[in-house]
Design an enzyme around this catalytic site. Sequence first.
Site, PDB file in Angstrom:
ATOM      1  N   GLY A   1     -15.967 -13.004   3.701  1.00 42.78           N
ATOM      2  CA  GLY A   1     -15.614 -13.925   4.784  1.00 42.78           C
ATOM      3  C   GLY A   1     -15.427 -13.176   6.085  1.00 42.78           C
ATOM      4  O   GLY A   1     -16.381 -12.590   6.616  1.00 42.78           O
TER       5      GLY A   1
ATOM      6  N   THR B   1      10.421   7.751  -2.706  1.00 42.93           N
ATOM      7  CA  THR B   1      10.348   6.658  -1.726  1.00 42.93           C
ATOM      8  C   THR B   1       9.492   5.522  -2.289  1.00 42.93           C
ATOM      9  O   THR B   1       9.847   4.343  -2.155  1.00 42.93           O
ATOM     10  CB  THR B   1       9.784   7.182  -0.385  1.00 42.93           C
ATOM     11  OG1 THR B   1      10.525   8.335  -0.010  1.00 42.93           O
ATOM     12  CG2 THR B   1       9.879   6.141   0.698  1.00 42.93           C
TER      13      THR B   1
ATOM     14  N   ILE C   1       6.032   9.822  -1.028  1.00 40.41           N
ATOM     15  CA  ILE C   1       6.459  10.698  -2.120  1.00 40.41           C
ATOM     16  C   ILE C   1       7.051   9.824  -3.230  1.00 40.41           C
ATOM     17  O   ILE C   1       7.505   8.682  -2.969  1.00 40.41           O
ATOM     18  CB  ILE C   1       7.498  11.741  -1.636  1.00 40.41           C
ATOM     19  CG1 ILE C   1       8.730  11.051  -1.036  1.00 40.41           C
ATOM     20  CG2 ILE C   1       6.851  12.692  -0.634  1.00 40.41           C
ATOM     21  CD1 ILE C   1       9.893  11.991  -0.766  1.00 40.41           C
ATOM     22  N   PRO C   2       7.082  10.332  -4.457  1.00 44.68           N
ATOM     23  CA  PRO C   2       7.536   9.477  -5.563  1.00 44.68           C
ATOM     24  C   PRO C   2       8.895   8.797  -5.357  1.00 44.68           C
ATOM     25  O   PRO C   2       8.994   7.582  -5.581  1.00 44.68           O
ATOM     26  CB  PRO C   2       7.532  10.445  -6.761  1.00 44.68           C
ATOM     27  CG  PRO C   2       6.447  11.429  -6.416  1.00 44.68           C
ATOM     28  CD  PRO C   2       6.524  11.625  -4.929  1.00 44.68           C
TER      29      PRO C   2
ATOM     30  N   GLY D   1     -12.709  -8.451   1.445  1.00 48.35           N
ATOM     31  CA  GLY D   1     -13.786  -8.237   2.411  1.00 48.35           C
ATOM     32  C   GLY D   1     -14.739  -9.402   2.542  1.00 48.35           C
ATOM     33  O   GLY D   1     -15.610  -9.396   3.415  1.00 48.35           O
TER      34      GLY D   1
ATOM     35  N   LYS E   1       0.834  -1.220   0.000  1.00 52.90           N
ATOM     36  CA  LYS E   1       0.000   0.000   0.000  1.00 52.90           C
ATOM     37  C   LYS E   1       0.860   1.258   0.000  1.00 52.90           C
ATOM     38  O   LYS E   1       0.782   2.103   0.903  1.00 52.90           O
ATOM     39  CB  LYS E   1      -0.960   0.001   1.188  1.00 52.90           C
ATOM     40  CG  LYS E   1      -1.890  -1.188   1.170  1.00 52.90           C
ATOM     41  CD  LYS E   1      -3.294  -0.853   1.528  1.00 52.90           C
ATOM     42  CE  LYS E   1      -4.189  -2.045   1.369  1.00 52.90           C
ATOM     43  NZ  LYS E   1      -3.744  -3.270   2.055  1.00 52.90           N
TER      44      LYS E   1
HETATM   45  P1  BMP Z   1      -9.165 -11.090   5.226  1.00 55.60           P
HETATM   46  O1  BMP Z   1      -9.914 -11.954   4.209  1.00 55.60           O
HETATM   47  O2  BMP Z   1      -8.436 -11.880   6.251  1.00 55.60           O
HETATM   48  O3  BMP Z   1     -10.043 -10.006   5.785  1.00 55.60           O
HETATM   49  O4  BMP Z   1      -7.989 -10.353   4.423  1.00 55.60           O
HETATM   50  C1  BMP Z   1      -8.207  -9.335   3.520  1.00 55.60           C
HETATM   51  C2  BMP Z   1      -6.885  -8.892   2.962  1.00 55.60           C
HETATM   52  O5  BMP Z   1      -7.109  -7.805   2.052  1.00 55.60           O
HETATM   53  C3  BMP Z   1      -5.886  -8.381   3.985  1.00 55.60           C
HETATM   54  O6  BMP Z   1      -4.587  -8.692   3.507  1.00 55.60           O
HETATM   55  C4  BMP Z   1      -6.075  -6.867   3.971  1.00 55.60           C
HETATM   56  O7  BMP Z   1      -4.898  -6.192   4.321  1.00 55.60           O
HETATM   57  C5  BMP Z   1      -6.410  -6.649   2.484  1.00 55.60           C
HETATM   58  N1  BMP Z   1      -7.256  -5.462   2.236  1.00 55.60           N
HETATM   59  C6  BMP Z   1      -8.481  -5.307   2.846  1.00 55.60           C
HETATM   60  O8  BMP Z   1      -8.919  -6.145   3.635  1.00 55.60           O
HETATM   61  N2  BMP Z   1      -9.222  -4.203   2.552  1.00 55.60           N
HETATM   62  C7  BMP Z   1      -8.822  -3.247   1.685  1.00 55.60           C
HETATM   63  O9  BMP Z   1      -9.544  -2.292   1.452  1.00 55.60           O
HETATM   64  C8  BMP Z   1      -7.589  -3.416   1.040  1.00 55.60           C
HETATM   65  C9  BMP Z   1      -6.816  -4.537   1.316  1.00 55.60           C
HETATM   66  O10 BMP Z   1      -5.677  -4.719   0.693  1.00 55.60           O
END
Ligand code: BMP
Length: 219
Positions: free
Chosen positions: A176, A68, A65-66, A174, A61
């Site tokens: 599960g 880095t 800055i560019p 998201g 994620k």
């Molecule tokens: P989980 O199914 O255990 O919730 O994992 C979701 C994964 O997706 C994690 O690695 C989390 O950092 C990533 N993630 C997220 O859950 N929501 C976002 O908006 C962006 C993500 O990268």
Amino acid sequence: MVKLMLALDVLNEKKALDIVNSTSDYVDAIKIGYPLVLSTKLDIIKKIKDISKKEIICDFKLADIPPTNEKIASLTLKYGDGIICHGFVGEDSIIAVQRVAKDLEMETGHNKKVIMVTEMSHPGALRFMAPVSDELAEMAKKLNVDAIVAPSTRPKRLQHIRNIVRDIPIISPGIGAQGGHIDEVLKILEEEDYIIVGRSIYESENPREEAHKYYKLLK
Ligand code: BMP
């Protein structure tokens, strides 16, 4: 078929490799981020790429800055197939990563994806990200990134973002553990898109069986 990306947020190498080996028949891509790299070493990316032969997405994620962003992208994308960046830091930060990705593509002969977050999946994203996520989606379109991240926890927002960004694949976390429902999300996602699933697979008693369940649902 919508693809399955395993979020490998486990904290030791043996566990990571065991899960990769047991689920690899059903997983299309593996996402590796801070939890695994900080508890092992950066070369875990190469190791998992070599063992699994899957697409490896580096989830750092990038939000800097560019110059880095460029350094982090060069270190991680050398072995990974894609990298996730934040868009809210501005176009120049993403363009810097796209430049690194292009150079590495030339050097290695492998495709390197630059993936941009539009709206995150957790509740806290509603305050600062959701108000600007349409603009971020527009920016992703303008920069022609290789994929965007949008939430499975809010199917209406997912649909809305899909309507803005029609031709760029979506990677959607998201489902599960965070409460998102696969049946709702599969009405929106299309062939080139991915769902990201982490804990429901790697924390389950039988990760292989759980990955297989997702595989069958995606078929
Ligand atoms: P989980 O199914 O255990 O919730 O994992 C979701 C994964 O997706 C994690 O690695 C989390 O950092 C990533 N993630 C997220 O859950 N929501 C976002 O908006 C962006 C993500 O990268």
